[in-house]
Design a protein around this motif. Structure first.
Motif, short mmCIF file in Angstrom:
data_model
loop_
_atom_site.label_atom_id
_atom_site.label_comp_id
_atom_site.label_asym_id
_atom_site.label_seq_id
_atom_site.Cartn_x
_atom_site.Cartn_y
_atom_site.Cartn_z
N MET A 163 27.81 42.76 40.64
CA MET A 163 28.93 42.69 41.57
C MET A 163 30.01 41.79 40.99
O MET A 163 29.72 40.69 40.50
N SER A 164 31.23 42.26 41.07
CA SER A 164 32.35 41.50 40.52
C SER A 164 33.48 41.39 41.53
O SER A 164 33.57 42.20 42.45
N TRP A 165 34.31 40.39 41.28
CA TRP A 165 35.53 40.22 42.07
C TRP A 165 36.73 40.35 41.14
O TRP A 165 36.73 39.83 40.02
N PHE A 166 37.75 41.04 41.66
CA PHE A 166 39.01 41.21 40.97
C PHE A 166 40.13 40.85 41.94
O PHE A 166 39.92 40.76 43.14
N ARG A 167 41.31 40.68 41.40
CA ARG A 167 42.46 40.46 42.26
C ARG A 167 43.70 41.07 41.62
O ARG A 167 43.77 41.24 40.41
N GLN A 168 44.66 41.37 42.48
CA GLN A 168 45.93 41.90 42.00
C GLN A 168 47.06 41.24 42.76
O GLN A 168 47.16 41.38 43.99
N ALA A 169 47.90 40.54 42.02
CA ALA A 169 49.07 39.90 42.59
C ALA A 169 50.25 40.86 42.51
O ALA A 169 50.26 41.77 41.67
N PRO A 195 49.11 28.34 44.79
CA PRO A 195 49.99 29.46 45.14
C PRO A 195 49.81 30.67 44.22
O PRO A 195 49.93 31.81 44.68
N GLU A 196 49.50 30.44 42.97
CA GLU A 196 49.32 31.56 42.03
C GLU A 196 48.03 32.33 42.28
O GLU A 196 47.79 33.37 41.64
N ASP A 197 47.18 31.87 43.19
CA ASP A 197 46.00 32.63 43.58
C ASP A 197 46.32 33.69 44.63
O ASP A 197 45.45 34.48 45.01
N THR A 198 47.56 33.71 45.11
CA THR A 198 47.96 34.71 46.09
C THR A 198 47.84 36.10 45.51
O THR A 198 48.40 36.40 44.45
N ALA A 199 47.08 36.95 46.19
CA ALA A 199 46.81 38.30 45.68
C ALA A 199 45.96 39.05 46.69
O ALA A 199 45.49 38.48 47.68
N ILE A 200 45.77 40.32 46.41
CA ILE A 200 44.75 41.11 47.12
C ILE A 200 43.47 40.99 46.30
O ILE A 200 43.48 41.22 45.08
N TYR A 201 42.39 40.67 46.98
CA TYR A 201 41.11 40.45 46.32
C TYR A 201 40.17 41.62 46.60
O TYR A 201 40.03 42.04 47.75
N TYR A 202 39.55 42.11 45.55
CA TYR A 202 38.67 43.26 45.62
C TYR A 202 37.28 42.91 45.10
O TYR A 202 37.15 42.18 44.11
N CYS A 203 36.26 43.49 45.72
CA CYS A 203 34.94 43.44 45.12
C CYS A 203 34.62 44.82 44.54
O CYS A 203 35.18 45.82 44.98
N ALA A 204 33.73 44.82 43.58
CA ALA A 204 33.36 46.06 42.91
C ALA A 204 31.88 45.99 42.52
O ALA A 204 31.36 44.91 42.24
N ALA A 205 31.26 47.17 42.49
CA ALA A 205 29.82 47.26 42.20
C ALA A 205 29.59 48.20 41.02
O ALA A 205 30.23 49.25 40.91
N ASP A 206 28.66 47.80 40.18
CA ASP A 206 28.33 48.63 39.02
C ASP A 206 26.82 48.64 38.82
O ASP A 206 26.19 47.58 38.82
N SER A 207 26.28 49.82 38.65
CA SER A 207 24.84 49.94 38.43
C SER A 207 24.43 49.40 37.07
O SER A 207 23.25 49.15 36.83
N TRP A 208 25.38 49.25 36.17
CA TRP A 208 25.12 48.64 34.85
C TRP A 208 25.21 47.13 35.00
O TRP A 208 26.21 46.61 35.51
N ASP A 209 24.19 46.43 34.53
CA ASP A 209 24.16 44.98 34.64
C ASP A 209 24.95 44.36 33.49
O ASP A 209 24.49 44.28 32.37
N HIS A 210 26.15 43.94 33.83
CA HIS A 210 27.12 43.59 32.81
C HIS A 210 26.77 42.35 32.00
O HIS A 210 25.98 41.50 32.41
N ASP A 255 31.36 51.48 39.67
CA ASP A 255 31.06 52.66 40.48
C ASP A 255 31.78 52.66 41.82
O ASP A 255 32.22 53.70 42.29
N TYR A 256 31.84 51.49 42.45
CA TYR A 256 32.40 51.42 43.80
C TYR A 256 33.36 50.24 43.92
O TYR A 256 33.14 49.19 43.32
N TRP A 257 34.38 50.45 44.75
CA TRP A 257 35.40 49.42 45.00
C TRP A 257 35.62 49.27 46.49
O TRP A 257 35.57 50.26 47.24
N GLY A 258 35.91 48.04 46.89
CA GLY A 258 36.33 47.81 48.25
C GLY A 258 37.82 48.07 48.41
O GLY A 258 38.53 48.35 47.44
#
Length: 127
Positions: free
Chosen positions: A34-40, A88-103, A115-118
């Motif tokens: 499971m990972s977290w991403f963000r997009q500002a 302030p630079e942490d302002t963004a939309i935050y997403y979680c994502a799932a992958d069956s491959w153990d990174h 595989d999947y995104w919130g």
């Protein structure tokens, strides 16, 4: 139906903290990295960190290392992102994502492999 639903975003002052949650349904979160991403605004989506399924070891981007912590509760099918000392630079939309491959430390940033995104949750850091 497979779903990832993030929550916990909102408005916070600089220096404050938030904890984001990502609840999985339709699959067994324990078997996924499971990972977290963000997009500002105006920027590309960036990886923040990853927690492996095998041993719950974690990887972090340099921009958040020491401030953000990823954890998982497999019994609740939930992964968390604890964010401290927000800027302030942490302002963004935050997403979680799932992958069956153990990174690995090298591969977890490869967004196309997940595989999947919130749907994302907004975090705004402002006074």
């Amino acid at each position: 139906q497979v779903q990832l639903v993030e929550s916990g975003g909102g408005l916070v002052q600089p220096g404050g903290s938030l904890r984001l949650s990502c609840v999985a349904s339709g699959f067994t979160l324990a078997r996924y990295a499971m990972s977290w991403f963000r997009q500002a605004p105006g920027k590309e989506r960036e990886g923040l960190g990853c927690i492996r399924s095998a041993d719950s070891s974690t990887y972090y981007a340099d921009s958040v290392k020491g401030r953000f912590t990823i954890s998982r509760d497999n019994a609740k099918n939930t992964v968390y992102l604890q964010m401290n000392n927000l800027r302030p630079e942490d302002t963004a939309i935050y997403y979680c994502a799932a992958d069956s491959w153990d990174h690995t430390e090298v591969s977890w940033r490869r967004q196309y492999e997940y595989d999947y995104w919130g749907q994302g949750t907004q975090v705004t850091v402002s006074s």
